[in-house]
Design an enzyme around this catalytic site. Structure first.
Site, short mmCIF file in Angstrom:
data_model
loop_
_atom_site.label_atom_id
_atom_site.label_comp_id
_atom_site.label_asym_id
_atom_site.label_seq_id
_atom_site.Cartn_x
_atom_site.Cartn_y
_atom_site.Cartn_z
N HIS A 170 0.84 -1.20 0.00
CA HIS A 170 0.00 0.00 0.00
C HIS A 170 0.87 1.25 0.00
O HIS A 170 1.88 1.33 0.69
CB HIS A 170 -1.03 -0.01 1.12
CG HIS A 170 -0.55 0.24 2.51
ND1 HIS A 170 -0.39 1.51 3.03
CD2 HIS A 170 -0.24 -0.60 3.51
CE1 HIS A 170 0.00 1.43 4.30
NE2 HIS A 170 0.10 0.15 4.62
N GLU B 280 -5.37 1.98 1.87
CA GLU B 280 -5.29 0.82 2.76
C GLU B 280 -5.56 1.22 4.20
O GLU B 280 -6.23 0.49 4.94
CB GLU B 280 -3.90 0.17 2.65
CG GLU B 280 -3.74 -1.15 3.42
CD GLU B 280 -3.28 -0.99 4.87
OE1 GLU B 280 -3.25 -1.99 5.59
OE2 GLU B 280 -2.98 0.15 5.30
#
Length: 505
Positions: free
Chosen positions: A267, A312
């Site tokens: 992420h 994320e």
């Protein structure tokens, strides 16, 4: 990712940074087509260079690289430019999300004692009205407060009653909605284990009471006070909540069969109040440098796709969107993913060398483990074993971006150097560091910066990423039984992928 469009050209300053970074690294192999060559090509110095650029981006953008911010945009531009300079086409996959920014918050006991109470507002919580909520603290008849029936017989007739409920038995969202529907103007959710409670409602719940988390000790102390007499609290949560757009960044090799894709992901976003250099600039930098070096390989048997996930930190939103989009619009392409490897936090200062426990040898997984996951884990653990590198299992919990993949039946594993868990004496013997403190004391704080990255951990994990990319890029036979075939559909040669490999492939 069969149809790809090049992303917009990055800003000139970012491009210059990227080119300077790549030019500054040591000379690399022209065709790093086996594990030995690839792990030499992916140097910790180059990985760290990427981290320095991400730190500079955060410094120039309010100290963070969070989803929906200028810092995230600049981070993406740096990644895109670096990939494009290495010969990749890049794609942005857009999606919407709920942007949250807390401007101010406080939780105060006004009586019988006057004091500030430590708390962590729940993600997706509604804000309090202007000026906050001040009222009597009220506990439900059933401590967990999972439905309105738990409030039967409880007096919530005050103007601004504040609910006090325990964690457990149901989601935080269910507790906040039940409290709101029962008449509470806010809800305090206390932990059922030691330590603070940092939770999320999982999404916007318009009927929920504004919610915050407190420790078990605080909750029990307040509960005892309510049994002895009235307790008056004040809760302020001043925040912005609005729909914004963000995106994932995707790129893949131009060689290798596209019906047997190996995916590596990390992420790209940070939390909203810190640069996120370990979480997760480290994983981003590791797969970015691996992509740069993998682009020099003359021929791969399988396409290798790199994903830099957005949002994320707001609930695995980018990876969830990617998988859900394939499930709805191109299920065959989802089936073409041989395996997914996730890299989230690979430079923790008090690190472990953790591998997701797909074979459940230490931790029971909360979901059915997709077939092929154990073999994916073995690619990493066999590499460490061959190098006499100690490693430990880390829970295959779905806590990061592999969650959507395993829920969709895609094999997965990955690496992790630790977050908020506490290091044991046994782990100190294996990896050094300090027992009794967390693996990353800077986790989810503004102190997660370039100065706290552990270079030894970063080096070990970057080499493991490099090894997994080239190994699986050449063969996934142990994972799904598929052997080499070119994109044309014609059988192709199998390239040796051991430590020495074949120079001519």
């Amino acid at each position: 990712m069969r149809s790809r469009t090049a992303a917009a050209t990055a800003a000139a300053a970012t491009a210059a940074l990227a080119m300077t970074t790549l030019a500054a690294g040591p000379a690399q192999a022209k065709n790093p087509n086996n594990s030995k060559k690839m792990t030499r090509a992916v140097t910790v110095e180059n990985v760290h260079d990427h981290l320095e650029q991400l730190q500079a981006i955060a410094d120039a953008n309010d100290g963070n690289r969070g989803a929906g911010t200028s810092g995230y945009e600049a981070s993406a531009e740096y990644v895109e430019q670096t990939l494009q300079d290495a010969g990749y086409e890049t794609e942005r996959q857009d999606f919407t999300f709920m942007y949250e920014e807390v401007h101010g918050t406080s939780l105060t006991e006004l009586s019988p004692d006057a004091r500030e109470v430590e708390h962590v507002p729940m993600s997706y919580s509604q804000p309090t009205p202007e000026g906050g909520v001040t009222g009597a603290l009220v506990a439900p008849a059933v401590a967990v407060g999972c439905d309105t029936a738990a409030w039967d017989g409880v007096d919530l007739s005050g103007d601004s009653d504040i609910a006090l409920v325990s964690r457990g038995d149901c989601s935080f969202a269910a507790k906040a909605v039940s409290a709101g529907e029962a008449g509470a103007e806010a809800v305090l959710i206390y932990n059922n284990v030691e330590g603070p409670l940092n939770g999320t409602l999982g999404g916007v719940e318009p009927t929920s009471a504004p919610a915050t988390g407190i420790s078990m000790a605080e909750g029990q102390a307040l509960l005892q006070k309510t049994a002895a007499g009235p307790v008056t609290m004040s809760f302020v949560l001043d925040k912005t909540m609005e729909q914004r757009e963000t995106f994932n960044v995707l790129a893949e090799t131009d060689t290798g069969r596209d019906d047997n894709v190996v995916m590596l992901g990390a992420h790209l976003d940070s939390i909203g109040d810190g640069p996120g250099i370990n979480d997760n600039g480290s994983g981003t930098a590791g797969i970015l440098e691996t992509a740069v070096q993998l682009g020099k390989v003359n021929k791969l048997n399988n396409t290798v796709r790199f994903a830099f996930w957005g949002a994320e930190e707001l609930g695995l939103l980018g990876s969830d969107h990617y998988v859900a989009d394939l499930q709805e619009n191109d299920p065959e392409e989802l089936d073409d993913i041989a395996t997914y490897l996730n890299f989230d936090m690979i430079g923790s200062p008090n690190h472990i060398i953790g591998v997701y426990d797909a074979d459940e040898s230490t931790y029971e997984a909360p979901v059915a483990v997709p077939a092929g996951s154990v073999a994916t884990e073995a690619v990493l653990t066999d590499y460490f074993d061959a190098a006499d590198q100690p490693w430990v299992d880390t829970a295959f919990s779905g806590r990061s971006d592999y969650s959507a993949f395993i829920n969709a039946g895609v094999p997965a594993s990955g690496l992790f150097t630790g977050a908020d868990g506490t290091k044991t004496e046994e782990e100190v013997e294996m990896f050094g560091g300090t027992a009794g403190i967390t693996y990353d004391p800077n986790y989810h704080t503004p102190a997660d910066d370039i100065g706290n990255v552990n270079m030894e951990a970063l080096d070990i994990m970057s080499d493991a990423i490099a090894h997994s990319a080239i190994t699986l890029g050449q063969s996934t036979k142990e994972i799904n039984g598929k052997t080499s075939r070119g994109k044309s559909g014609k059988p192709g040669p199998t390239v040796p992928v051991g430590p020495e490999g074949a120079d001519a492939a």
